[in-house]
Design a protein around this motif. Structure first.
Motif, PDB file in Angstrom:
ATOM      1  N   LEU A 150      -4.034   0.875  -6.156  1.00 49.87           N
ATOM      2  CA  LEU A 150      -5.322   1.427  -5.736  1.00 49.87           C
ATOM      3  C   LEU A 150      -5.420   1.443  -4.208  1.00 49.87           C
ATOM      4  O   LEU A 150      -5.836   2.442  -3.616  1.00 49.87           O
ATOM      5  CB  LEU A 150      -6.465   0.614  -6.346  1.00 49.87           C
ATOM      6  CG  LEU A 150      -7.879   1.181  -6.181  1.00 49.87           C
ATOM      7  CD1 LEU A 150      -8.765   0.732  -7.348  1.00 49.87           C
ATOM      8  CD2 LEU A 150      -8.530   0.784  -4.865  1.00 49.87           C
ATOM      9  N   ILE A 151      -5.038   0.350  -3.576  1.00 49.15           N
ATOM     10  CA  ILE A 151      -5.080   0.291  -2.120  1.00 49.15           C
ATOM     11  C   ILE A 151      -4.210   1.378  -1.509  1.00 49.15           C
ATOM     12  O   ILE A 151      -4.602   2.047  -0.549  1.00 49.15           O
ATOM     13  CB  ILE A 151      -4.636  -1.108  -1.629  1.00 49.15           C
ATOM     14  CG1 ILE A 151      -5.719  -2.145  -1.952  1.00 49.15           C
ATOM     15  CG2 ILE A 151      -4.343  -1.097  -0.134  1.00 49.15           C
ATOM     16  CD1 ILE A 151      -5.326  -3.565  -1.614  1.00 49.15           C
ATOM     17  N   GLN A 152      -3.033   1.594  -2.091  1.00 43.75           N
ATOM     18  CA  GLN A 152      -2.111   2.582  -1.544  1.00 43.75           C
ATOM     19  C   GLN A 152      -2.671   4.001  -1.664  1.00 43.75           C
ATOM     20  O   GLN A 152      -2.678   4.762  -0.681  1.00 43.75           O
ATOM     21  CB  GLN A 152      -0.765   2.500  -2.269  1.00 43.75           C
ATOM     22  CG  GLN A 152       0.272   3.483  -1.769  1.00 43.75           C
ATOM     23  CD  GLN A 152       0.600   3.300  -0.304  1.00 43.75           C
ATOM     24  OE1 GLN A 152       1.010   2.214   0.093  1.00 43.75           O
ATOM     25  NE2 GLN A 152       0.413   4.328   0.520  1.00 43.75           N
ATOM     26  N   LEU A 153      -3.153   4.369  -2.839  1.00 42.16           N
ATOM     27  CA  LEU A 153      -3.643   5.730  -3.029  1.00 42.16           C
ATOM     28  C   LEU A 153      -4.945   5.975  -2.277  1.00 42.16           C
ATOM     29  O   LEU A 153      -5.188   7.077  -1.773  1.00 42.16           O
ATOM     30  CB  LEU A 153      -3.812   6.027  -4.518  1.00 42.16           C
ATOM     31  CG  LEU A 153      -2.491   6.118  -5.300  1.00 42.16           C
ATOM     32  CD1 LEU A 153      -2.744   6.348  -6.780  1.00 42.16           C
ATOM     33  CD2 LEU A 153      -1.610   7.239  -4.749  1.00 42.16           C
ATOM     34  N   LYS A 154      -5.781   4.957  -2.175  1.00 43.02           N
ATOM     35  CA  LYS A 154      -6.987   5.076  -1.365  1.00 43.02           C
ATOM     36  C   LYS A 154      -6.615   5.314   0.094  1.00 43.02           C
ATOM     37  O   LYS A 154      -7.203   6.175   0.768  1.00 43.02           O
ATOM     38  CB  LYS A 154      -7.830   3.815  -1.497  1.00 43.02           C
ATOM     39  CG  LYS A 154      -9.075   3.779  -0.609  1.00 43.02           C
ATOM     40  CD  LYS A 154      -9.813   2.465  -0.787  1.00 43.02           C
ATOM     41  CE  LYS A 154     -10.981   2.310   0.153  1.00 43.02           C
ATOM     42  NZ  LYS A 154     -11.661   1.000  -0.005  1.00 43.02           N
ATOM     43  N   ILE A 179      -8.504  -5.420   6.793  1.00 40.89           N
ATOM     44  CA  ILE A 179      -7.262  -5.978   6.245  1.00 40.89           C
ATOM     45  C   ILE A 179      -7.223  -5.722   4.741  1.00 40.89           C
ATOM     46  O   ILE A 179      -8.155  -6.094   4.007  1.00 40.89           O
ATOM     47  CB  ILE A 179      -7.184  -7.495   6.519  1.00 40.89           C
ATOM     48  CG1 ILE A 179      -7.202  -7.754   8.032  1.00 40.89           C
ATOM     49  CG2 ILE A 179      -5.936  -8.092   5.882  1.00 40.89           C
ATOM     50  CD1 ILE A 179      -7.297  -9.213   8.405  1.00 40.89           C
ATOM     51  N   HIS A 180      -6.170  -5.083   4.278  1.00 42.21           N
ATOM     52  CA  HIS A 180      -5.979  -4.831   2.853  1.00 42.21           C
ATOM     53  C   HIS A 180      -5.210  -5.990   2.228  1.00 42.21           C
ATOM     54  O   HIS A 180      -4.193  -6.430   2.774  1.00 42.21           O
ATOM     55  CB  HIS A 180      -5.225  -3.524   2.628  1.00 42.21           C
ATOM     56  CG  HIS A 180      -5.999  -2.317   3.042  1.00 42.21           C
ATOM     57  ND1 HIS A 180      -5.490  -1.326   3.853  1.00 42.21           N
ATOM     58  CD2 HIS A 180      -7.273  -1.935   2.766  1.00 42.21           C
ATOM     59  CE1 HIS A 180      -6.401  -0.398   4.055  1.00 42.21           C
ATOM     60  NE2 HIS A 180      -7.499  -0.750   3.400  1.00 42.21           N
ATOM     61  N   VAL A 181      -5.693  -6.461   1.098  1.00 37.47           N
ATOM     62  CA  VAL A 181      -5.056  -7.579   0.403  1.00 37.47           C
ATOM     63  C   VAL A 181      -4.681  -7.125  -1.000  1.00 37.47           C
ATOM     64  O   VAL A 181      -5.541  -7.059  -1.885  1.00 37.47           O
ATOM     65  CB  VAL A 181      -5.994  -8.802   0.329  1.00 37.47           C
ATOM     66  CG1 VAL A 181      -5.262  -9.980  -0.317  1.00 37.47           C
ATOM     67  CG2 VAL A 181      -6.517  -9.170   1.706  1.00 37.47           C
TER      68      VAL A 181
END
Length: 335
Positions: A150-154, A179-181
């Motif tokens: 999800l973080i990547q596609l967002k 910061i993405h976790v």
């Protein structure tokens, strides 16, 4: 997409979408989402669609791209049908109010700290764009924790916005740091991953659980809440903002929803939180002028005692969404 096109276009059959939403690159990303994401991840796009189509009250320049064409069109049709039938409440209004409530309570929490650096932890961040749209987060480090895919596609979708000619407002991160976790809240090591990413337990913190708890199993949801409660023991000042469904609301879709609490103001103190305040959609702090019909469903539910499960007027379940604010744990307060 202009505000009037996003929020009030009820006189045409088609929703006016900006070219970027319908571009090949954005459509390709959403096609991947359609085929690979489960219901928990998909709920993030539904929230983004509501924020986009209620754009006259929710300022979110990323919401339409994060939602995608299909979900925007689907919600738009429901909203148009509601308006044409003079419905007492329009589809998506609950998500719009929920967003505004979290925004308002987040700002109040930061102001209550009296200055200095603040951490904002968005657990199950989904398609949240607060890091880009709220100016009062300038002195805040934001941690967005969610599934790696999800973080990547967002991030891929946001890069499309930044690189496009539609980015006329020079979209940038308004917070001090973002910061993405990559982590799964259902795994007990998520707090360690958060700490490894720079989270400091001793810093003033606002924790947000928006639209996530009821998708988790009882054990997983309690693990998340108890982990936050333990983390709060080491925090100078902290605020938890979360929303809870009651049992009646969860029972409408047991395939999708799992965790519920009819009395979050009793549940949270038992695991260490204090100063728990519960609001319902339609309360004075959770209306924002969006529920104008005095006979709307939310107003009716507010007048029925919380202990009542069935509406005697029509026999329907008394579904409720509780908006909850709590402060640092009791043990932390005593230290």
């Amino acid at each position: 997409m202009a505000e009037e096109e996003r929020a009030t276009s009820s006189d045409t059959d088609q929703l006016a979408l900006r070219d970027l939403v319908m571009s090949d690159a954005v459509r390709a990303i959403h096609l991947t989402i359609d085929t690979e994401w489960g219901s928990l991840q998909q709920s993030a796009r539904q929230t983004a669609a509501a924020r986009a189509l209620w754009g006259h009250v929710v300022n979110d320049p990323l919401a339409d791209v994060l939602a995608g064409e299909q979900l925007l069109q689907g919600l738009y049709k429901k909203m148009r049908r509601d308006r044409m039938s003079n419905a007492k409440e329009v589809s998506g209004v609950m998500l719009a109010i929920r967003t505004l409530w979290f925004d308002a309570r987040l700002q109040a929490a930061i102001e209550s700290f009296g200055g200095g650096h603040v951490q904002l932890v968005l657990l199950g961040a989904g398609m949240d764009a607060r890091a880009y749209r709220l100016s009062y987060l300038k002195e805040t480090t934001i941690f967005e924790l969610d599934f790696p895919d999800l973080i990547q596609l967002k991030s891929d979708l946001i890069r499309q916005v930044v690189a496009s000619s539609d980015n006329q407002t020079n979209l940038t991160v308004s917070s001090d740091r973002l910061i993405h976790v990559p982590a799964d809240l259902r795994e007990p090591n998520w707090l360690q991953k958060l700490t490894d990413s720079g989270f400091s337990p001793g810093t003033n913190t606002v924790w947000i659980l928006e639209g996530i708890l009821y998708y988790l199993s009882y054990d997983d949801a309690m693990q998340v809440l108890e982990t936050i409660a333990r983390a709060l023991e080491k925090t100078a000042h902290a605020v938890l903002l979360a929303d809870f469904m009651n049992k009646s609301a969860v029972s409408l879709s047991n395939d999708m929803y799992q965790f519920y609490s009819d009395w979050p103001d009793q549940l949270l103190p038992r695991i260490g939180f204090c100063n728990v305040k519960v609001s319902q959609i339609g309360d004075s702090d959770a209306n924002f002028g969006l529920l104008t019909d005095p006979e709307n469903l939310f107003e009716r539910r507010r007048k029925i005692p919380r202990s009542v499960d069935i509406d005697s007027l029509d026999g329907s379940p008394c579904c409720r969404l509780y908006l909850v604010e709590a402060t640092e744990s009791l043990s932390g307060e005593d230290s």
